[in-house]
Design an enzyme around this catalytic site. Structure first.
Site, PDB file in Angstrom:
ATOM      1  N   TYR A 102       0.841  -1.200   0.000  1.00 56.12           N
ATOM      2  CA  TYR A 102       0.000   0.000   0.000  1.00 56.12           C
ATOM      3  C   TYR A 102       0.879   1.253   0.000  1.00 56.12           C
ATOM      4  CZ  TYR A 102      -4.003  -3.067   0.872  1.00 56.12           C
ATOM      5  OH  TYR A 102      -4.972  -4.036   0.758  1.00 56.12           O
ATOM      6  N   GLU A 160       0.908  -8.096  -4.964  1.00 60.34           N
ATOM      7  CA  GLU A 160       1.340  -8.531  -6.289  1.00 60.34           C
ATOM      8  C   GLU A 160       2.488  -9.533  -6.232  1.00 60.34           C
ATOM      9  OE1 GLU A 160       3.932  -4.799  -7.760  1.00 60.34           O
ATOM     10  OE2 GLU A 160       2.181  -4.331  -6.517  1.00 60.34           O
ATOM     11  N   ALA A 161       2.952  -9.888  -5.028  1.00 55.99           N
ATOM     12  CA  ALA A 161       4.072 -10.821  -4.881  1.00 55.99           C
ATOM     13  C   ALA A 161       3.690 -12.195  -5.412  1.00 55.99           C
ATOM     14  CB  ALA A 161       4.488 -10.917  -3.416  1.00 55.99           C
ATOM     15  N   ARG A 201       0.193 -17.132   9.278  1.00 58.61           N
ATOM     16  CA  ARG A 201       0.107 -18.590   9.413  1.00 58.61           C
ATOM     17  C   ARG A 201       0.445 -19.072  10.824  1.00 58.61           C
ATOM     18  NH1 ARG A 201      -1.969 -21.996   8.473  1.00 58.61           N
ATOM     19  NH2 ARG A 201      -0.684 -23.633   7.547  1.00 58.61           N
ATOM     20  N   GLN A 246     -11.531 -19.284   1.441  1.00 58.25           N
ATOM     21  CA  GLN A 246     -12.696 -19.354   0.560  1.00 58.25           C
ATOM     22  C   GLN A 246     -13.814 -18.387   0.937  1.00 58.25           C
ATOM     23  OE1 GLN A 246     -14.040 -23.366  -0.370  1.00 58.25           O
ATOM     24  NE2 GLN A 246     -11.960 -24.132  -0.209  1.00 58.25           N
ATOM     25  N   LYS A 266      -2.428 -29.406   2.235  1.00 56.87           N
ATOM     26  CA  LYS A 266      -3.760 -29.227   2.828  1.00 56.87           C
ATOM     27  C   LYS A 266      -3.910 -30.033   4.121  1.00 56.87           C
ATOM     28  CE  LYS A 266      -6.537 -27.743  -1.095  1.00 56.87           C
ATOM     29  NZ  LYS A 266      -7.776 -27.937  -1.879  1.00 56.87           N
ATOM     30  N   LYS A 306     -13.213 -28.295 -21.611  1.00 54.19           N
ATOM     31  CA  LYS A 306     -13.345 -26.871 -21.919  1.00 54.19           C
ATOM     32  C   LYS A 306     -12.101 -26.353 -22.629  1.00 54.19           C
ATOM     33  CE  LYS A 306     -16.095 -25.992 -17.755  1.00 54.19           C
ATOM     34  NZ  LYS A 306     -16.113 -25.273 -16.443  1.00 54.19           N
ATOM     35  N   GLU A 330     -20.676 -28.666  -7.732  1.00 55.53           N
ATOM     36  CA  GLU A 330     -19.254 -28.474  -7.446  1.00 55.53           C
ATOM     37  C   GLU A 330     -19.097 -28.642  -5.951  1.00 55.53           C
ATOM     38  OE1 GLU A 330     -15.369 -28.112  -8.144  1.00 55.53           O
ATOM     39  OE2 GLU A 330     -16.825 -27.866  -9.764  1.00 55.53           O
ATOM     40  N   LEU A 331     -18.073 -29.354  -5.530  1.00 52.92           N
ATOM     41  CA  LEU A 331     -17.853 -29.517  -4.096  1.00 52.92           C
ATOM     42  C   LEU A 331     -17.712 -28.150  -3.445  1.00 52.92           C
ATOM     43  CD1 LEU A 331     -15.419 -32.530  -3.674  1.00 52.92           C
ATOM     44  CD2 LEU A 331     -17.870 -32.437  -3.286  1.00 52.92           C
TER      45      LEU A 331
END
Length: 676
Positions: free
Chosen positions: A169, A256-257, A291, A342, A424, A565, A659-660
């Site tokens: 910023y 933008e990293a 984290r 999410q 994950k 697709k 979709e899951l």
């Protein structure tokens, strides 16, 4: 005081005030900041975290002026009316015994509007608007605006402010040679580039006096080329300390990293060493961040002396009682942030209200309430995936008598598969949380039990069907060939995976499977390996701490990722996490092929062609074909119950398998329980 986390819950004396512990709620933009009629919801949101025991809350970013808006008509703090409106927020926090600071954020070239301004007229790669370069008088006025915003926040009852000096910023744009090409007193040398933030702090201290908390969010690793060096960062830290900052807070990486900093695959506390460099150079408290999602990790950071405070942001979306549960040594009851993004950051970056995948009540404290029931019901929940677990625990918390039926030998459903994907592993924490809460709330759990109509009809007041999904198996020649397996069979280990693999379907599951088959199945990457993979260096003289990535090679000789697709693969993945998955797959040299027709599978491999005329036929010589071709709802039980006159609540994948979507599943589970 807790004997398990003594440092985390030690008070911190700042001289003019004391924080009751070392837990800081970090700044997150929730979407409730921008409109005055949402301030009641924002007050309830912060009050819940203050009641949950954090030492200091920091709000989402508020601009000191119109130029610095993140969005047109975005959140700002500049007028007496702003102060009056925000008394509702500060009063709510103080009523719960908490302290709260407002983050002051000027977006600079990240401002998503044509009035944007920056140190230099250099467009950000993530923004269509090119900023104009601020002239000297505008720089000076902006410094005054920061002082005015801080004083206005003080009048609103805030205990302090945090000056956003990182994340790419405006202030960070002045600090880095990457975005500061000025030749006046505000650019050129590091000393000149650092003048802007130092003058802002001096102005705030002058306007607000000594008895006001000033936190400065310092970029301790920009992770962009031509970013700051370690010497520059340490030099600035000394100047900020002298100017009157009380706490230096850690910021890591620009928006933008190309280094992931917040996704679940980032090792826990991955950037604590950058914080430690600053901690050991100054005499004021420094706060670690990024984290850190469980108290044991936070305590380790404090014990090593890497910081005096620990900031958690998304973990307090996931569980507002995080601090109280840690202090009371109930860490197994913490609903852990899994770093999925999410419902939080993915929402924020598309200007939707922020919530949490594992805690859909976040941001909805006033309208999604799990109130104690006046009349306990007998509730059956069928299926122990995310939707069923959420429904069972939420209903039990309301006081209902709940029985949970699961056909397999363990709970978790699709989350159990997700937890096996490299990077994950945090998804296991959600399964641990629900396991604990089922026990705490005395839910009767029936494993290895496929509930039938006779088990449910007439025996329960409410039936919730959360039977989830099964992999969809498309129809094409050779689909029953031994080479062909489903993603569930692959991830669970029920079927062996060969050295050469074709993955049919490039949605979220397809990308997960691509990472699964190309990555060593050992525990989470060691930090040194992760740094090498993403090009992070600890060499202090390297601007921005970035170097050439050196990822580990794929564990298989050839992997194809295919889709019907013709659009680019992975465009439907999460806003803040999709680029990481796309980059990971490319690092492993997975061959991505789009616009394919699946012709057949035989001993030679997978036969494909392209276009309506099925031209350019090709045979992929692979040992295994993994189907990631969607899911089908499992809802036979609902139909059978209806025949017996029983109306059930159908939620999660059983309701919709397009979709899951664990976010939708857990939210529906909570909502149906709240409505019982």
């Amino acid at each position: 005081m807790t004997s398990k986390y003594p440092l985390l819950f030690e008070p911190l004396d700042l001289g003019h005030t004391t924080l009751k512990n070392r837990v800081v709620m970090g700044s997150m933009h929730t979407g409730l900041e921008d409109l005055p009629w949402d301030l009641g919801k924002l007050a309830a949101y912060f009050a819940a975290r203050a009641k949950g025991g954090v030492g200091l809350i920091i709000t989402g970013g508020y601009s000191p002026n119109i130029t610095g808006w993140l969005l047109p008509a975005g959140a700002k703090m500049s007028s007496p009316i702003d102060a009056i409106l925000h008394k509702r927020v500060t009063d709510a926090v103080h009523a719960e015994g908490g302290k709260i600071a407002m983050q002051l954020l000027h977006a600079g070239r990240y401002s998503y509007h044509p009035l944007s301004a920056s140190a230099s007229a250099i467009k950000a790669p993530i923004n269509p608007f090119k900023p104009r370069a601020m002239h000297d008088l505008e720089v000076r006025k902006t410094i005054k605006d920061f002082g005015n915003a801080a004083r206005t926040a003080q009048k609103a009852g805030y205990d302090g402010v945090e000056v956003m000096g990182g994340e790419g910023y405006l202030i960070n744009q002045f600090l880095a040679a990457r975005t500061n090409k000025r030749t006046d007193k505000w650019g050129g040398s590091a000393e000149n580039r650092q003048r802007f933030p130092v003058e802002i702090v001096k102005e705030i201290r002058k306007r607000c006096g000594e008895n006001f908390i000033i936190v400065f969010r310092l970029s301790m690793a920009d992770f962009v080329e031509d970013g700051q060096t370690r010497d520059e960062i340490i030099s600035l830290a000394h100047k900020l300390e002298a100017a009157g900052v009380d706490i230096l807070n850690t910021d890591i990486g620009w928006h933008e990293a190309r280094v992931p900093t917040i996704v679940t695959s980032v090792p826990r506390a991955a950037f604590a060493a950058f914080t430690a460099d600053v901690t050991r150079a100054v005499n004021i408290p420094v706060c670690a961040a990024n984290r850190i999602n469980m108290p044991a990790t936070a305590e380790e950071i404090l014990d090593r002396g890497d910081a005096q405070l620990v900031q958690i942001a998304r973990p307090l979306l996931a569980d507002p009682e995080w601090a109280n549960k840690a202090r009371e040594e109930r860490a197994d009851e913490i609903n852990t942030c899994i770093g999925c993004n999410q419902a939080c950051l993915d929402h924020a970056f598309v200007h939707k209200k922020v919530s949490c995948l594992v805690n859909p009540r976040a941001g909805r404290e006033t309208d999604l309430v799990l109130a104690p029931t006046r009349s306990a019901k007998r509730v059956a929940v069928v299926g122990a995936g995310p939707a069923g677990l959420s429904a069972a625990v939420s209903a039990a918390e309301c006081g209902h008598k709940v029985e949970l039926f699961e056909a397999s030998e363990h709970i978790g459903g699709q989350f159990g598969y997700a937890a096996k994907i490299p990077g994950k592993e945090e998804f296991n924490e959600t399964i641990r949380y629900f396991t604990t809460m089922l026990d705490r709330n005395q839910v009767t759990v029936h494993l290895n039990t496929e509930a039938g109509v006779d088990d449910l009809a007439g025996k329960f007041d409410e039936v919730i069907i959360a039977t989830g999904v099964v992999p969809r198996v498309p129809s094409f020649p050779g689909v029953d060939h031994p080479k062909v397996i489903t993603y569930a069979e692959a991830i669970s280990g029920r079927k062996e995976i060969g050295d050469t693999v074709a993955i049919m379907g490039a949605g979220g599951i397809g990308f997960d499977v691509a990472e699964f088959v190309t990555t060593d199945k050992s525990p989470t990457l060691h930090l040194d390996e992760w740094n090498a993979e993403w090009g992070v260096t600890r060499q202090g003289d390297v601007p921005g701490f970035v170097t050439k990535p050196n990822p580990a090679p794929s564990t298989r000789s050839k992997v194809y990722l295919l889709q019907r697709k013709t659009t680019p693969q992975g465009i439907g993945l999460g806003k803040t996490t999709g680029w990481v998955h796309r980059a990971s797959v490319k690092m492993k040299k997975v061959e991505q092929i789009s616009g394919v027709n699946y012709e057949k599978v035989d001993d030679a491999g997978l036969h494909i062609s392209f276009g309506e005329d099925r031209k350019d036929a090709r045979v992929l010589d692979v040992e295994t074909v993994i189907l990631c071709t969607g899911q089908e709802s499992v809802r036979d039980l609902d139909d059978a119950l209806r025949e017996r006159g029983v109306t059930a609540h159908v939620i999660g994948g059983a309701a919709l398998a397009a979709e899951l979507d664990a976010k939708r599943a857990i939210r529906q589970g909570t909502e149906v329980a709240a409505a019982l």
